[in-house]
Design a protein around this motif. Sequence first.
Motif, mmCIF file in Angstrom:
data_model
loop_
_atom_site.group_PDB
_atom_site.id
_atom_site.type_symbol
_atom_site.label_atom_id
_atom_site.label_comp_id
_atom_site.label_asym_id
_atom_site.label_seq_id
_atom_site.Cartn_x
_atom_site.Cartn_y
_atom_site.Cartn_z
ATOM 1 N N LYS A 212 37.154 48.965 39.108
ATOM 2 C CA LYS A 212 37.819 50.187 39.544
ATOM 3 C C LYS A 212 37.891 51.190 38.401
ATOM 4 N N ALA A 213 37.871 52.454 38.778
ATOM 5 C CA ALA A 213 38.127 53.505 37.795
ATOM 6 C C ALA A 213 39.612 53.542 37.459
ATOM 7 N N HIS B 179 42.852 55.973 36.442
ATOM 8 C CA HIS B 179 43.235 57.336 36.826
ATOM 9 C C HIS B 179 44.231 57.892 35.815
ATOM 10 N N ASP C 255 39.274 64.462 46.022
ATOM 11 C CA ASP C 255 39.883 63.160 45.720
ATOM 12 C C ASP C 255 39.081 62.023 46.364
ATOM 13 N N SER D 286 39.610 58.749 46.177
ATOM 14 C CA SER D 286 40.355 57.502 46.310
ATOM 15 C C SER D 286 40.457 57.070 47.769
ATOM 16 N N ASP E 90 42.347 53.598 45.232
ATOM 17 C CA ASP E 90 41.310 52.994 44.409
ATOM 18 C C ASP E 90 39.983 53.726 44.572
ATOM 19 N N LEU F 267 34.363 52.806 39.763
ATOM 20 C CA LEU F 267 33.948 53.660 38.654
ATOM 21 C C LEU F 267 32.507 54.141 38.835
ATOM 22 N N TYR G 298 38.572 65.259 39.555
ATOM 23 C CA TYR G 298 38.740 65.387 41.002
ATOM 24 C C TYR G 298 40.022 66.141 41.331
ATOM 25 N N ASN H 150 43.308 66.453 42.978
ATOM 26 C CA ASN H 150 44.336 65.516 43.430
ATOM 27 C C ASN H 150 45.080 66.131 44.612
ATOM 28 N N ALA I 173 39.039 60.372 36.881
ATOM 29 C CA ALA I 173 38.653 58.977 37.069
ATOM 30 C C ALA I 173 37.740 58.626 35.901
#
Length: 324
Positions: free
Chosen positions: A117-118, A120, A165, A167, A172, A175, A188, A190, A201
Amino acid sequence: MERQINFLRERQMLCAICRHQWAVDLDWIDRWDQAKEMCPGCGTTCEHEDSPRVTVDASDVALVDGKVAQLSWYHTSTQPDWPTRDFDPAAEFTPEARMRMGGDKRFAQWAARQCVKALHVGTYEAAVHNMLRRICNQADQGRQFYLYRVHLKSSVVVRKDWLIDPSDFMGDVGLAEVCPPGVDVARYLNYHEDPGRISLALGREAIDCVQQVAIPLPDAWDDEWVRDAVASLDGASDTPAPAPGKLSRFLPPSSPRAVLGRELGASLANRLPVNLRGKFTWAITFAEGEDPKQWAQRTSNLCGLIEGPSRVLAALDEAEVRVV
């Protein structure tokens, strides 16, 4: 480089239908979410699938490629050593919990996804909003949170432009989905935490160092409010009484002290920006049997993260710099 912290700043709205863009305050957005406002350009309300949404502010310094690594970024976490060097997402799960997640094979697949995962990071405002969201939505009430000031490596390669965004519903994003080979950081828009601002990210390797403080800070932000709240709560009965009338069949008994605590918390929440009030009220819920002084101090301290960010930044200035 620090940016001015302003939870109440105006946001930019952009209509996907007529392309009209205009500035609004948080109260307008609150009315918009209740279908009480419309696009000034075409009259569209929030009920339309292509209705206006917040968009980036063209003056945001994070849109300048060469400034991204110079800015201070923020993150909140219950991990005391974030970003953990040897992160093991499976460490806290019992065999029973793994079975509830579908058995060993599915659990292993889930754990593997967590490892790629990236990370944040975002504005100070987004970090505080993230903590309140986790308390409300992820059963993190009562856990110790830490605020991290994040410094990026000066050599990071920033992805061109910015993304909507990316996610999923859990917040999540993989990456590799946003940072292809040769890219370290993706910007990104938000939508959920400090809406309209740029968040990042990134991978762990993009971070140079962090500073950390446990939050909320231990000193009460508003001593007068604490004294008045404690005096009121100490004078209220802590003996639970059933709800009146037919409600008694559905609601558990609640003491006058707990009811007063909820009222005091709601009153304090009304001092805050409208988009934080609900989550803040949930985060400071007064529980039956709770110590009035401890509750009042923690509630005031939590409010201070929003009303007095300069105190928090000063504490971070004194914090140890930990190289990642």
